[in-house]
Design a protein around this motif. Structure first.
Motif, PDB file in Angstrom:
ATOM      1  N   LEU A  74       0.812  -1.221   0.000  1.00 15.38           N
ATOM      2  CA  LEU A  74       0.000   0.000   0.000  1.00 15.38           C
ATOM      3  C   LEU A  74       0.844   1.270   0.000  1.00 15.38           C
ATOM      4  O   LEU A  74       0.519   2.246  -0.674  1.00 15.38           O
ATOM      5  N   ALA A  77       2.246   1.841  -3.336  1.00 15.71           N
ATOM      6  CA  ALA A  77       1.186   2.267  -4.259  1.00 15.71           C
ATOM      7  C   ALA A  77       0.849   3.737  -4.026  1.00 15.71           C
ATOM      8  O   ALA A  77       0.572   4.483  -4.966  1.00 15.71           O
ATOM      9  N   THR A  78       0.867   4.167  -2.767  1.00 21.15           N
ATOM     10  CA  THR A  78       0.604   5.564  -2.434  1.00 21.15           C
ATOM     11  C   THR A  78       1.660   6.464  -3.069  1.00 21.15           C
ATOM     12  O   THR A  78       1.347   7.487  -3.676  1.00 21.15           O
ATOM     13  N   ALA A  81       1.064   6.556  -6.786  1.00 26.11           N
ATOM     14  CA  ALA A  81      -0.117   7.351  -7.137  1.00 26.11           C
ATOM     15  C   ALA A  81       0.198   8.840  -7.058  1.00 26.11           C
ATOM     16  O   ALA A  81      -0.229   9.627  -7.909  1.00 26.11           O
ATOM     17  N   GLU A 119      -4.532 -10.526  -7.688  1.00 23.22           N
ATOM     18  CA  GLU A 119      -5.671  -9.741  -8.198  1.00 23.22           C
ATOM     19  C   GLU A 119      -5.821  -8.452  -7.386  1.00 23.22           C
ATOM     20  O   GLU A 119      -6.227  -7.418  -7.910  1.00 23.22           O
ATOM     21  N   TRP A 120      -5.532  -8.545  -6.100  1.00 18.85           N
ATOM     22  CA  TRP A 120      -5.636  -7.358  -5.250  1.00 18.85           C
ATOM     23  C   TRP A 120      -4.612  -6.306  -5.665  1.00 18.85           C
ATOM     24  O   TRP A 120      -4.935  -5.134  -5.845  1.00 18.85           O
ATOM     25  N   GLY A 123      -5.434  -4.928  -9.102  1.00 16.67           N
ATOM     26  CA  GLY A 123      -6.614  -4.071  -9.002  1.00 16.67           C
ATOM     27  C   GLY A 123      -6.252  -2.700  -8.450  1.00 16.67           C
ATOM     28  O   GLY A 123      -6.748  -1.671  -8.906  1.00 16.67           O
ATOM     29  N   MET A 124      -5.360  -2.697  -7.474  1.00 17.48           N
ATOM     30  CA  MET A 124      -4.968  -1.451  -6.826  1.00 17.48           C
ATOM     31  C   MET A 124      -4.284  -0.506  -7.817  1.00 17.48           C
ATOM     32  O   MET A 124      -4.448   0.696  -7.759  1.00 17.48           O
ATOM     33  N   PHE A 127      -5.609   1.984 -11.887  1.00 18.54           N
ATOM     34  CA  PHE A 127      -5.820   3.378 -12.293  1.00 18.54           C
ATOM     35  C   PHE A 127      -4.714   3.840 -13.241  1.00 18.54           C
ATOM     36  O   PHE A 127      -4.844   4.861 -13.908  1.00 18.54           O
TER      37      PHE A 127
ATOM     38  N   HIS B  39      -9.874 -10.729  -0.502  1.00 23.22           N
ATOM     39  CA  HIS B  39      -8.567 -11.367  -0.435  1.00 23.22           C
ATOM     40  C   HIS B  39      -7.998 -11.391   0.976  1.00 23.22           C
ATOM     41  O   HIS B  39      -7.274 -12.295   1.333  1.00 23.22           O
ATOM     42  N   THR B 110      -4.135   9.151  -4.432  1.00 18.74           N
ATOM     43  CA  THR B 110      -3.063   9.132  -3.447  1.00 18.74           C
ATOM     44  C   THR B 110      -3.623   9.213  -2.031  1.00 18.74           C
ATOM     45  O   THR B 110      -3.239   8.429  -1.149  1.00 18.74           O
ATOM     46  N   LEU B 113      -5.242   5.968  -1.086  1.00 22.38           N
ATOM     47  CA  LEU B 113      -4.279   4.911  -0.767  1.00 22.38           C
ATOM     48  C   LEU B 113      -3.576   5.177   0.556  1.00 22.38           C
ATOM     49  O   LEU B 113      -3.250   4.255   1.302  1.00 22.38           O
ATOM     50  N   TRP B 159     -12.813  -0.395  -7.921  1.00 19.82           N
ATOM     51  CA  TRP B 159     -11.443  -0.148  -7.445  1.00 19.82           C
ATOM     52  C   TRP B 159     -11.438  -0.024  -5.925  1.00 19.82           C
ATOM     53  O   TRP B 159     -10.620  -0.635  -5.236  1.00 19.82           O
ATOM     54  N   ASN B 162     -12.119  -3.396  -4.261  1.00 18.24           N
ATOM     55  CA  ASN B 162     -10.938  -4.269  -4.312  1.00 18.24           C
ATOM     56  C   ASN B 162      -9.925  -3.846  -3.252  1.00 18.24           C
ATOM     57  O   ASN B 162      -9.384  -4.683  -2.528  1.00 18.24           O
TER      58      ASN B 162
END
Lengths: 228, 261
Positions: A74, A77-78, A81, A119-120, A123-124, A127, B39, B110, B113, B159, B162
């Motif tokens: 996470l 990913a932050t 993003a 998949e998680w 999916g994340m 975008f 999950h 952002t 997340l 999204w 998930n």
């Protein structure tokens, strides 16, 4: 299926490099950047895990070994993003060639090796648009390991995959971890249309190939800096 | 404990003793099977989660903290260990999140997340260990507020779902529903000014904060009503007295402890 920036008819393009630590990908993208800049083109370079705000949290967490596979995933990913929304997309809209040292595939490989559900993770990151060009620098595992170990005698905890309990020995852990990441990369190479470069060749040989491929695919003149 | 056992062995003793002793007896909650929404978190054995997860959702000034405070008092009084969690309280990113919110510099994906990271950190480092230890976990908001905020801001629903499929399904979720017109009054009675984020100013819904607050809270309320069917939570009318609401919550939690829920 995810689309590329070109598919979306954005004027800019995104080129990503992927590969194991020590595969030489950063050297190659640096040389590519130099070459493009010297032609007077609009170029921007972005590195994995480099957004200033998120980085402070990430480095603190890594130092204190606070991260689990889920939060590791996470927080990266932050970071992605933040760079994606504030820099990459606006620059590509403005017609830049954006060069990324690691892109979403790094997360796909690492997080899945850490045990996050594929998949998680996918999916994340859904975008994000796909790169127009992804170079994968495929090196022999032993060569990459040796390069990292030569430069950095002390392996970091997460870098060595110590959180996975693969081995109490950091070097052995690193070896196993990197081997699994390589397997993940190879498994998605076709799906995401990686251009595989043999990273066991000389730096110059690789760079010539990279430049040739980029020149063949992109109309470089279209990315020229406006004349003042 | 010893006294209680002694008196229980005397079934014909005076009634008053029995009553007093009954209070000493701490009921053992029935274990219910836990599940993740999707999950989940890798490597977690849900069978070992003996505690209960109770969530109270609702806007600022909907009475969440009052209710949680009372529930904690009641549960601990009844002999159950409790732990409280909330949003933006993780060791991992809470400082950075606060900083980002103040500067209003993060874009939507952002920020979303970042909140998810904060939530996951608390889920793994506080909620799950507490449940494993058989503790009652009271959550002052959970994923639903985070999802509602994202959805109001136009994020893709699949999204968001998930992303939060890592979350554990609570044993009970209460949504304290208070009309925006009432919330605005309570806000002014308490703070004398409206909060930037609670008014949804970043969305540019209206020129003035009062209108923006009403519109924004109305949109959030709508998302909660939509989510209600999917996530099966109990909507509680938050306009009634704190006592009445608390009695309702206790009833439902009793059911959870008895394994009836």
């Amino acid at each position: 299926m995810l689309k590329t920036f070109a598919d979306q008819k954005y004027p800019g393009r995104l080129i990503a490099v992927e590969g194991l630590d020590g595969s030489g990908k950063s050297t190659q993208i640096h040389l590519l950047k130099r070459w493009l800049e010297l032609q007077g083109l609009k170029v921007f370079f972005s590195e994995w895990n480099s957004s200033s705000l998120v980085k402070s949290a990430t480095s603190k967490a890594k130092k204190r070994e606070l991260l689990t596979p889920t939060t590791f995933s996470l927080i990266h990913a932050t970071d992605f993003a933040d760079r994606y929304e504030r820099q990459l997309v606006p620059l590509i809209r403005a017609g830049y060639i954006v060069l990324c040292d690691r892109y979403i595939f790094t997360a796909f490989a690492r997080d899945i090796v850490r045990g996050c559900p594929p998949e998680w993770v996918r999916g994340m990151y859904s975008f994000a648009l796909l790169p127009d060009f992804t170079f994968f620098f495929k090196s022999k595992l032993e060569v990459s390991l040796q390069r990292i170990l030569d430069n950095r005698p002390q392996l970091k905890y997460f870098e060595a995959g110590m959180d996975l309990d693969l081995s109490p020995d950091p070097y052995e852990s690193f070896r196993i971890f990197q081997g699994r990441i390589l397997d993940e990369y190879l498994a998605m190479s076709k799906e995401f249309n990686f251009t595989v470069i043999d990273a066991n060749q000389g730096i110059e040989v690789q760079q010539s190939m990279v430049r040739e491929l980029v020149a063949a695919k992109l109309d470089l003149a279209a990315f020229a800096q406006p004349k003042r | 404990m010893v006294t209680s056992m002694e008196s229980n062995s005397m079934p014909n003793g005076p009634k008053i003793h029995f009553k007093r002793n009954e209070k000493r007896h701490v009921r053992i909650p029935k274990i219910s099977r836990k599940q993740f929404y999707g999950h989940g978190i890798p490597g977690v054995d849900t069978e070992k989660l003996a505690g209960k997860l109770i969530v109270v959702e609702g806007a600022d000034c909907s009475g969440r903290s009052t209710q949680i405070h009372r529930l904690v008092e009641w549960l601990e009084g009844s002999g159950h260990a409790t732990v409280q969690v909330g949003l933006k309280l993780s060791n991992l990113v809470s400082e950075e999140l606060e900083q980002a919110k103040q500067g209003n510099i993060l874009s939507r994906v952002t920020l979303s997340l970042f909140y998810a990271t904060d939530f996951a950190d608390q889920l793994e480092n506080t909620i799950l260990p507490a449940l494993r230890a058989g503790t009652m976990v009271l959550a002052d908001r959970y994923i639903y507020t985070l999802m509602a905020r994202d959805l109001v801001r136009g994020m893709d629903e699949s999204w968001v779902k998930n992303l939060y499929s890592m979350a554990l399904i609570p044993d009970a979720v209460f949504y304290l529903n208070v009309a925006p017109e009432e919330l605005v009054q309570r806000n002014f009675a308490k703070h004398s000014s409206l909060d930037y984020w609670e008014s949804g100013i970043d969305l540019g819904l209206a020129r003035d904060w009062f209108d923006s607050f009403l519109i924004y809270q109305g949109l959030i309320e709508k998302q909660f009503h939509r989510m209600q069917t999917t996530f099966k939570f109990t909507t509680v009318d938050g306009h009634r007295s704190a006592d009445t609401i608390n009695a309702e919550l206790r009833n439902k939690i009793e059911d959870v402890l008895e394994g009836r829920a």
